[in-house]
Write an enzyme that holds these catalytic residues in place. Structure first.
Site, PDB file in Angstrom:
ATOM      1  NE  ARG A  68      -3.514  -2.666   0.334  1.00 46.80           N
ATOM      2  CZ  ARG A  68      -4.041  -3.397  -0.620  1.00 46.80           C
ATOM      3  NH1 ARG A  68      -3.750  -3.132  -1.892  1.00 46.80           N
ATOM      4  NH2 ARG A  68      -4.847  -4.403  -0.344  1.00 46.80           N
ATOM      5  CG  HIS A 163      -6.039 -15.601   1.920  1.00 44.48           C
ATOM      6  ND1 HIS A 163      -4.947 -15.449   1.078  1.00 44.48           N
ATOM      7  CD2 HIS A 163      -6.437 -14.343   2.242  1.00 44.48           C
ATOM      8  CE1 HIS A 163      -4.713 -14.161   0.876  1.00 44.48           C
ATOM      9  NE2 HIS A 163      -5.587 -13.454   1.562  1.00 44.48           N
ATOM     10  CG  HIS A 175     -10.057  -9.156  -4.004  1.00 49.04           C
ATOM     11  ND1 HIS A 175      -9.054 -10.094  -4.110  1.00 49.04           N
ATOM     12  CD2 HIS A 175      -9.722  -8.362  -2.957  1.00 49.04           C
ATOM     13  CE1 HIS A 175      -8.147  -9.868  -3.175  1.00 49.04           C
ATOM     14  NE2 HIS A 175      -8.526  -8.829  -2.461  1.00 49.04           N
ATOM     15  CG  ASP A 247      -9.887 -11.856   3.019  1.00 44.81           C
ATOM     16  OD1 ASP A 247      -9.525 -10.680   3.201  1.00 44.81           O
ATOM     17  OD2 ASP A 247      -9.496 -12.539   2.062  1.00 44.81           O
TER      18      ASP A 247
END
EC number: 3.2.1.52
Length: 344
Positions: A68, A163, A175, A247
């Site tokens: 990020r 995950h 996603h 998540d």
């Protein structure tokens, strides 16, 4: 207990009030919250001052395409790079440990408590995982992932294996949609789950994040909302005693669990301790207004075990020879990885 996001590079009074809500445990930062290091430092300081309770501040700063904060920070290579570019296995382990150490040090120097890492999914074919994975073979990835984990732990950062029980063998990106893994139960237990089992047994995972994947031969629910995966397998069979994060419940992969309130309730009932809900401000309000679950004091304090326990000054860190050498080496490795990808 929710972990939520904020809209931009400054924080509003409404966002301060939401972060102060008793059911909000933390904040996750994204690239949109970042202009430069000075702005980010000031933002985090303001949040710490105005939200008077202990707040868990988190990020996805894995390296590669999931990083990020970039400008002014070390460009970390994707996890696949370590095993792919190393001339011998020990070199890959050293590189991974350097990356875990440096990533954790830079985040602590910003007053960020944890980065959700490492990715323990096997294989590179999944659109959501790709080169975020350390590799395809269990025997290959365990020592490299352990190097990364040990680097994080040297700084004192909590580790989050994700995950669970493994997102690497489906093509779909959770996603964007709910992936369905139709392989036999034995395949998942003999392959995908092995890294999680290994690091749980060694007590090297502070937290685990389950996948928004349905494993059709095991349970009809996504692992993130599955009592089977989180209670029977993770808690009872593997004896995991750390924190379970959901998540992001704002992802399309969680759609099977209903609206945002229903997703949150299912994740809590399945065994999640902390719920991520990102990019859905109306959904956050829906959950805070509708959630009947009230954590007891012990549950409310549980997440504090993940907070950082040391202070690092960024200027002192940046002036240290170890940091400078490690930063230079990892950025060279990142460039080598980008070049490797263009030719393979």
């Amino acid at each position: 207990m929710l972990i939520i996001d904020i809209k931009g590079t400054e924080i509003s009074q409404q966002e301060i009030e939401i972060l102060s809500h008793p059911l909000v445990a933390g904040l996750i930062l994204f690239s949109r919250n970042f202009v430069d290091k000075a702005q980010l430092t000031a933002l985090i300081k303001e949040i710490r001052q105005k939200v008077t309770k202990p707040l868990l501040i988190t990020i996805d700063q894995e390296g590669g395409r999931v990083q990020r904060f970039r400008e002014g920070f070390t460009r970390l290579p994707a996890m696949q790079a370590f095993g792919q570019l190393a001339k011998h296995p020990q070199e890959a382990i050293i590189w991974a440990k350097q990356a875990g150490w440096l990533m954790a040090a830079e985040m602590f120097a910003l007053d960020i408590d944890l980065s959700f890492a490492p990715v323990l999914d096997l294989g590179h074919k999944c659109k959501a995982i790709g080169d975020r994975s350390f590799g395809e073979k269990v025997t290959q990835i365990l020592p490299i992932a352990e190097g990364f984990i040990d680097g994080m732990r040297e700084i004192g950062m909590a580790t989050t294996g994700k995950h669970f029980p493994g997102h690497g063998q489906v093509i779909a990106d959770s996603h964007l949609e709910t992936p369905f893994d139709e392989r036999a139960k034995a395949n998942i237990f003999n392959y995908d789950i092995q890294p999680f089992e290994y690091f749980i047994a060694k007590n090297k995972l502070s937290a685990i994040m389950p996948a928004h994947v349905v494993y059709t031969q095991c349970d009809p629910h996504p692992a993130s909302g599955s009592t089977y995966w989180l209670q029977q397998v993770l808690r009872q069979q593997l004896q995991f005693k750390g924190i379970i994060f959901s998540d992001d419940l704002g992802m399309q992969g969680a759609n099977l669990m209903g609206n945002f309130l229903q997703r949150s309730e299912q994740a809590i009932n399945a065994g999640c301790d902390l719920l991520l809900l990102c990019n859905q401000p109306e959904g956050v309000i829906e959950v805070l207004n509708g959630l009947t679950y009230q954590p007891n004091k012990l549950e409310q304090q549980k997440y504090l075990t993940l907070k950082k326990r040391r202070t690092i000054d960024f200027q002192q860190l940046a002036s240290s020879p170890r940091y400078q050498q490690t930063k230079q080496h990892l950025e060279q490795l990142h460039e080598c990885w980008l070049e490797w990808q263009t030719t393979h």
